[in-house]
Structure formats: structure tokens, C-alpha cells
Design a protein around this motif. Structure first.
Motif, PDB file in Angstrom:
ATOM      1  N   HIS A   1       0.855  -1.193   0.000  1.00 34.60           N
ATOM      2  CA  HIS A   1       0.000   0.000   0.000  1.00 34.60           C
ATOM      3  C   HIS A   1       0.886   1.235   0.000  1.00 34.60           C
ATOM      4  O   HIS A   1       2.113   1.149   0.149  1.00 34.60           O
ATOM      5  CB  HIS A   1      -0.908   0.005   1.235  1.00 34.60           C
ATOM      6  N   ILE A   2       0.260   2.395  -0.136  1.00 35.63           N
ATOM      7  CA  ILE A   2       0.974   3.670  -0.026  1.00 35.63           C
ATOM      8  C   ILE A   2       0.335   4.445   1.116  1.00 35.63           C
ATOM      9  O   ILE A   2      -0.675   5.124   0.941  1.00 35.63           O
ATOM     10  CB  ILE A   2       0.888   4.475  -1.327  1.00 35.63           C
ATOM     11  N   GLY A   3       0.855   4.281   2.308  1.00 36.75           N
ATOM     12  CA  GLY A   3       0.288   4.958   3.449  1.00 36.75           C
ATOM     13  C   GLY A   3      -1.114   4.478   3.766  1.00 36.75           C
ATOM     14  O   GLY A   3      -1.508   3.359   3.418  1.00 36.75           O
ATOM     15  N   GLY A   4      -1.897   5.348   4.414  1.00 31.35           N
ATOM     16  CA  GLY A   4      -3.250   4.978   4.781  1.00 31.35           C
ATOM     17  C   GLY A   4      -3.798   5.894   5.854  1.00 31.35           C
ATOM     18  O   GLY A   4      -3.141   6.851   6.280  1.00 31.35           O
ATOM     19  N   SER A   5      -5.011   5.603   6.289  1.00 32.89           N
ATOM     20  CA  SER A   5      -5.607   6.364   7.392  1.00 32.89           C
ATOM     21  C   SER A   5      -4.869   6.026   8.686  1.00 32.89           C
ATOM     22  O   SER A   5      -4.185   5.003   8.790  1.00 32.89           O
ATOM     23  CB  SER A   5      -7.091   6.050   7.510  1.00 32.89           C
ATOM     24  N   LYS A   6      -5.020   6.899   9.683  1.00 36.52           N
ATOM     25  CA  LYS A   6      -4.256   6.717  10.922  1.00 36.52           C
ATOM     26  C   LYS A   6      -4.505   5.358  11.560  1.00 36.52           C
ATOM     27  O   LYS A   6      -3.556   4.661  11.949  1.00 36.52           O
ATOM     28  CB  LYS A   6      -4.591   7.839  11.918  1.00 36.52           C
ATOM     29  N   ARG A   7      -5.756   4.989  11.703  1.00 41.71           N
ATOM     30  CA  ARG A   7      -6.050   3.714  12.381  1.00 41.71           C
ATOM     31  C   ARG A   7      -5.516   2.532  11.590  1.00 41.71           C
ATOM     32  O   ARG A   7      -5.011   1.566  12.167  1.00 41.71           O
ATOM     33  CB  ARG A   7      -7.552   3.565  12.632  1.00 41.71           C
ATOM     34  N   ALA A   8      -5.603   2.607  10.268  1.00 42.72           N
ATOM     35  CA  ALA A   8      -5.078   1.522   9.439  1.00 42.72           C
ATOM     36  C   ALA A   8      -3.569   1.401   9.583  1.00 42.72           C
ATOM     37  O   ALA A   8      -3.017   0.292   9.691  1.00 42.72           O
ATOM     38  CB  ALA A   8      -5.459   1.752   7.988  1.00 42.72           C
ATOM     39  N   LEU A   9      -2.879   2.538   9.601  1.00 38.08           N
ATOM     40  CA  LEU A   9      -1.422   2.497   9.727  1.00 38.08           C
ATOM     41  C   LEU A   9      -1.008   2.035  11.113  1.00 38.08           C
ATOM     42  O   LEU A   9      -0.004   1.316  11.258  1.00 38.08           O
ATOM     43  CB  LEU A   9      -0.823   3.873   9.419  1.00 38.08           C
ATOM     44  N   ASP A  10      -1.766   2.412  12.128  1.00 33.81           N
ATOM     45  CA  ASP A  10      -1.464   1.902  13.469  1.00 33.81           C
ATOM     46  C   ASP A  10      -1.552   0.380  13.494  1.00 33.81           C
ATOM     47  O   ASP A  10      -0.763  -0.297  14.183  1.00 33.81           O
ATOM     48  CB  ASP A  10      -2.442   2.480  14.488  1.00 33.81           C
ATOM     49  N   MET A  11      -2.483  -0.166  12.741  1.00 33.56           N
ATOM     50  CA  MET A  11      -2.652  -1.620  12.705  1.00 33.56           C
ATOM     51  C   MET A  11      -1.505  -2.284  11.960  1.00 33.56           C
ATOM     52  O   MET A  11      -0.848  -3.187  12.488  1.00 33.56           O
ATOM     53  CB  MET A  11      -3.991  -1.974  12.042  1.00 33.56           C
ATOM     54  N   VAL A  12      -1.234  -1.857  10.718  1.00 30.13           N
ATOM     55  CA  VAL A  12      -0.250  -2.578   9.901  1.00 30.13           C
ATOM     56  C   VAL A  12       1.175  -2.345  10.378  1.00 30.13           C
ATOM     57  O   VAL A  12       2.072  -3.155  10.111  1.00 30.13           O
ATOM     58  CB  VAL A  12      -0.377  -2.220   8.409  1.00 30.13           C
ATOM     59  N   ARG A  13       1.401  -1.254  11.094  1.00 23.95           N
ATOM     60  CA  ARG A  13       2.742  -0.966  11.600  1.00 23.95           C
ATOM     61  C   ARG A  13       2.918  -1.404  13.050  1.00 23.95           C
ATOM     62  O   ARG A  13       3.959  -1.137  13.666  1.00 23.95           O
ATOM     63  CB  ARG A  13       3.041   0.531  11.479  1.00 23.95           C
ATOM     64  N   GLY A  14       1.929  -2.097  13.587  1.00 26.95           N
ATOM     65  CA  GLY A  14       1.966  -2.485  14.993  1.00 26.95           C
ATOM     66  C   GLY A  14       2.794  -3.711  15.308  1.00 26.95           C
ATOM     67  O   GLY A  14       2.877  -4.114  16.471  1.00 26.95           O
ATOM     68  N   GLY A  15       3.365  -4.346  14.294  1.00 23.39           N
ATOM     69  CA  GLY A  15       4.238  -5.497  14.525  1.00 23.39           C
ATOM     70  C   GLY A  15       3.611  -6.853  14.286  1.00 23.39           C
ATOM     71  O   GLY A  15       4.306  -7.875  14.326  1.00 23.39           O
ATOM     72  N   THR A  16       2.309  -6.901  14.037  1.00 18.90           N
ATOM     73  CA  THR A  16       1.660  -8.195  13.808  1.00 18.90           C
ATOM     74  C   THR A  16       1.313  -8.417  12.337  1.00 18.90           C
ATOM     75  O   THR A  16       0.812  -9.476  11.987  1.00 18.90           O
ATOM     76  CB  THR A  16       0.375  -8.316  14.645  1.00 18.90           C
ATOM     77  N   PHE A  17       1.599  -7.439  11.482  1.00 19.31           N
ATOM     78  CA  PHE A  17       1.331  -7.571  10.048  1.00 19.31           C
ATOM     79  C   PHE A  17       2.633  -7.493   9.262  1.00 19.31           C
ATOM     80  O   PHE A  17       3.616  -6.884   9.719  1.00 19.31           O
ATOM     81  CB  PHE A  17       0.370  -6.472   9.573  1.00 19.31           C
ATOM     82  N   LYS A  18       2.621  -8.076   8.093  1.00 16.98           N
ATOM     83  CA  LYS A  18       3.779  -8.053   7.198  1.00 16.98           C
ATOM     84  C   LYS A  18       3.648  -6.817   6.294  1.00 16.98           C
ATOM     85  O   LYS A  18       3.136  -6.885   5.184  1.00 16.98           O
ATOM     86  CB  LYS A  18       3.841  -9.349   6.380  1.00 16.98           C
ATOM     87  N   ASP A  19       4.115  -5.709   6.799  1.00 16.98           N
ATOM     88  CA  ASP A  19       3.906  -4.428   6.144  1.00 16.98           C
ATOM     89  C   ASP A  19       4.972  -4.168   5.085  1.00 16.98           C
ATOM     90  O   ASP A  19       6.173  -4.201   5.381  1.00 16.98           O
ATOM     91  CB  ASP A  19       3.932  -3.321   7.194  1.00 16.98           C
ATOM     92  N   ILE A  20       4.535  -3.909   3.847  1.00 19.38           N
ATOM     93  CA  ILE A  20       5.476  -3.542   2.775  1.00 19.38           C
ATOM     94  C   ILE A  20       5.009  -2.225   2.138  1.00 19.38           C
ATOM     95  O   ILE A  20       4.848  -2.114   0.929  1.00 19.38           O
ATOM     96  CB  ILE A  20       5.654  -4.670   1.739  1.00 19.38           C
ATOM     97  N   ASP A  21       4.814  -1.234   2.989  1.00 17.33           N
ATOM     98  CA  ASP A  21       4.382   0.109   2.610  1.00 17.33           C
ATOM     99  C   ASP A  21       5.387   0.735   1.633  1.00 17.33           C
ATOM    100  O   ASP A  21       6.604   0.676   1.856  1.00 17.33           O
ATOM    101  CB  ASP A  21       4.281   0.946   3.889  1.00 17.33           C
ATOM    102  N   GLN A  22       4.859   1.370   0.591  1.00 10.08           N
ATOM    103  CA  GLN A  22       5.715   2.061  -0.382  1.00 10.08           C
ATOM    104  C   GLN A  22       6.526   3.173   0.276  1.00 10.08           C
ATOM    105  O   GLN A  22       7.641   3.484  -0.182  1.00 10.08           O
ATOM    106  CB  GLN A  22       4.849   2.629  -1.510  1.00 10.08           C
ATOM    107  N   PHE A  23       6.008   3.762   1.357  1.00 13.66           N
ATOM    108  CA  PHE A  23       6.720   4.845   2.025  1.00 13.66           C
ATOM    109  C   PHE A  23       8.132   4.431   2.443  1.00 13.66           C
ATOM    110  O   PHE A  23       9.047   5.248   2.450  1.00 13.66           O
ATOM    111  CB  PHE A  23       5.946   5.306   3.274  1.00 13.66           C
ATOM    112  N   PHE A  24       8.297   3.159   2.816  1.00 10.66           N
ATOM    113  CA  PHE A  24       9.576   2.675   3.327  1.00 10.66           C
ATOM    114  C   PHE A  24      10.257   1.676   2.391  1.00 10.66           C
ATOM    115  O   PHE A  24      11.339   1.171   2.708  1.00 10.66           O
ATOM    116  CB  PHE A  24       9.372   2.036   4.700  1.00 10.66           C
ATOM    117  N   ASN A  25       9.639   1.393   1.266  1.00 15.34           N
ATOM    118  CA  ASN A  25      10.172   0.387   0.331  1.00 15.34           C
ATOM    119  C   ASN A  25       9.989   0.874  -1.108  1.00 15.34           C
ATOM    120  O   ASN A  25       9.450   0.173  -1.964  1.00 15.34           O
ATOM    121  CB  ASN A  25       9.446  -0.940   0.527  1.00 15.34           C
TER     122      ASN A  25
END
Length: 364
Positions: free
Chosen positions: A160-184
Motif C-alpha cells: 500500500h501507499i500509506g493509509g488512514s491513521k487507524r489503518a497504519l497503526d494496525m499494519v505498523r503495529g508489529g503483527t502484520f507483514k507491512d510492505i508500505d511504499q513509504f519505506f520500500n
């Protein structure tokens, strides 16, 4: 000479008399000799045949060749080449659906797609892939929390490319395999034939390399229960209408009996994959969901994914009116018939559309 004849005549009566008196013993002796002889003959035969293999029955049937094991994708229910393919990493990709993003790329190869309003009545997709590897996917956009909750049970990486605050809190919380364009950023690029923000694309060559670098190499999950195709001889749901928000984003399907799938339309036009043609899922599902506005980093659409509601499962030219149920974020969404039994879905692409409770689903 007369003396010899006299002797013979005198012996014969005595001999015949003896034979008469002892004939039972004589018969018994003869029978015994015959039995012993026969037994010795059989024994000799068996000894002689011990060095030879037993005779072959020309009518015997050769043992049936053992069939090799078959393996099926837990995402789509389709046949895959080996067991390793059933455990391949699932990747979920957020794909835009504004008019400026059409036609999209890579949607036709997705195994499961969830569709819902993202903002202002504009719908968005999260498309999940496991064994299909399209070379172009996009345009990629931002994520919302309800999409995260739908994809969570698939143990997928999230592109994904970023997201709403609650969504980003979820995917960046350590339990999801996040491959956000912001960091990749190396796994994504901007196309020159479209303008920002509708021009970010990716490919599985890049995503596979990114997943491998992060150690995301396999997914363990339970997919939907699946079954082989069984087209109805008398289809009862061949034209389907799903009202979502407005004319540009409302969805319709036309049943295609020759391939037992559903030709997809949106805004009254065929919904196309730019490289692969009109989308045609094997199963089209509408789920009625509660929607409201909630404040995160601004006012955002909110969909309650946990709980249950009405569901309409279209496959084989028919519809099953039942319910959807999801008991937790990591729990798979279920589709249940009126008796509460899980509905088996046809193998192949499954498209799930979230329809607001105040909108309608109809068919004929």
C-alpha cells in the motif's frame, strides 16, 4: 502225461478255494499297494515342481497404479503443482478504483478481492495473490482499517501507499507483514502515462524480492471451503445489481454459462483489466455492512467487519441468501446458508463487495 493232468486238476480246486477264503485280504492288499503308489507319485511330483514358480493366472488384473497426490490453493481452491505452492506467501495489494485509475492492471489474476467504499462514495479494492504473479499491478493506493481486518486472516504481506491513521497503526503495529511504499520505494514506480496520485505501480518480481528480503516467505491460513463447478441446469440469477454509492461505482454482473462465471460491470461499462480483458470472477458475493463516518486523521468511512449480516452468494447461475460472520480481526469471514452451514464456493476468483445496509442487492 496223464499223471501231470491229474496233479493240475487236483491243485486247481485247492487254489480257487484258498482264493475264495482269503479274497478280502487280497483286495485290501491290492488297494493298499495302489494308495501307497499314488501317494509316492504325488510326493515325487511335488518335489519335482518345487524348483519352478507357480503357474500364472492369465486372467489376473495388474495392480492399479497409485495416483500422485493433488494439491489445491487455499486461496482459490484451484489445482497447484506441488505442496510448496499451497504455502506460498500471500500478498495483498491496495488498488485504486477512481475513474482516473481505470482500467486497472493485475486485477484479473487476483485470487480473492474485497471491494468497499474508501471515501466520498469512491470504491477501492484489496486484491490477494498467492500463486499468480502478474507483471504489472496498480494503481496502488492507501489502506483503510476494514481492508486490514478482511485481509488479516490470510497471513498476507500488505502492499500500500500509506493509509488512514487507524489503518497504519494496525499494519505498523508489529503483527502484520507491512510492505508500505513509504519505506520500500524500490518495489514501486510511477508510470508516465498517468498523473499522480493515480500512477503508482508494482510487479511481483519486485514484491517477491521485497518479501524475501524481509523474511516473508510463506503464509499459513484457512481459506474458504471450496467445491468443483456445478452449473445449474436452470439458472435463476443471471443479471445481478449491487448498488454501492452512485452510478459510477455501482456494480453489476452478467452470468456467463459457457464458462460458469460472471462478467463484471461498473458504472454500466465492462470492468476491464488493462492487460487481461474483462473481469469475470467465478463467485460474486455481496455482504451488507453498517457504515458511518468516524474521525481519525480526518473524517473517514468506517465499516464494522466484526459481527454478522446479510450475504448473497452468486455462483453456478444461482444465489444463496444467507449471512456473513466474522468473530475477530484474525478470524476468517464465513458465508453461511439459511441453515447456518458454511457455503462451499466454486474454485477460482472470488469477488466480495461490501454494500451499505441502506443500499440494495437485486437479481433476475
Amino acid at each position: 502225461m496223464d499223471g501231470q493232468k491229474t496233479v493240475r486238476h487236483s491243485l486247481w480246486p485247492r487254489l480257487t478255494g484258498w482264493l475264495k477264503r482269503h479274497r478280502e485280504r487280497i483286495y485290501f492288499g491290492i488297494a493298499l499297494v495302489v494308495i501307497i503308489g499314488a501317494g509316492l507319485g504325488v510326493l515325487d511330483y511335488l518335489k519335482a515342481g518345487a524348483d519352478y514358480p507357480p503357474p500364472t493366472n492369465s486372467l489376473s488384473v495388474a495392480p492399479k497404479k497409485k495416483e500422485p497426490p493433488k494439491f489445491y490453493s487455499p486461496l482459490t481452491g484451484e489445482l497447484v503443482p506441488n505442496e510448496a505452492a499451497t504455502k506460498r506467501q500471500v500478498t495483498a495489494i491496495m488498488i485504486e478504483n477512481s475513474t482516473s485509475a481505470r482500467p486497472q492492471s493485475g486485477l484479473k489474476a487476483a485470487g480473492v478481492v474485497f471491494e468497499a467504499i474508501a471515501e466520498g462514495g469512491i470504491t477501492r479494492f484489496v486484491a490477494l495473490y498467492q500463486n499468480s504473479r502478474p507483471g504489472l499491478i496498480g494503481p496502488v493506493r492507501s489502506v483503510r482499517p476494514y481492508f486490514v481486518e478482511w485481509l488479516a486472516p490470510f497471513d498476507s504481506a500488505v502492499a500500500h501507499i500509506g493509509g488512514s491513521k487507524r489503518a497504519l497503526d494496525m499494519v505498523r503495529g508489529g503483527t502484520f507483514k507491512d510492505i508500505d511504499q513509504f519505506f520500500n520505494a524500490q518495489a514501486y514506480w510511477r508510470a508516465t502515462d498517468r498523473y499522480a496520485p493515480h500512477n503508482v505501480y508494482t510487479s511481483f518480481d519486485k514484491l517477491d524480492a521485497l518479501n524475501a528480503a524481509k523474511g516473508y516467505v510463506s503464509s499459513s491460513f484457512s481459506g474458504f471451503p471450496r467445491k468443483p463447478d456445478k452449473p445449474s441446469p436452470q439458472p435463476t440469477a443471471t443479471k445481478i445489481q449491487m448498488d454501492i454509492s452512485s452510478g459510477l461505482y455501482n456494480v453489476s454482473y452478467l452470468y456467463n454459462p459457457s464458462d460458469n462465471n460472471y462478467l463484471r460491470f461498473q458504472g454500466g461499462q465492462p470492468h476491464l483489466d488493462r492487460e487481461a480483458g474483462q473481469l469475470a470472477p467465478k463467485v460474486a458475493i455481496a455482504i451488507k455492512v453498517p457504515m458511518s463516518l468516524g474521525f481519525e486523521d480526518g473524517w473517514r468511512e468506517q465499516i464494522n467487519t466484526i459481527g454478522s449480516g446479510q450475504a448473497y452468494v452468486f455462483q453456478d447461475g444461482t444465489v444463496t441468501e444467507g449471512t456473513w460472520r466474522k468473530t475477530g480481526v484474525k478470524d476468517q469471514i464465513q458465508f453461511l446458508d439459511p441453515a447456518g452451514k458454511a457455503i462451499q464456493l466454486n474454485a477460482g476468483q472470488t469477488w466480495i463487495t461490501a454494500v451499505p445496509n441502506n443500499k440494495t442487492v437485486s437479481w433476475q
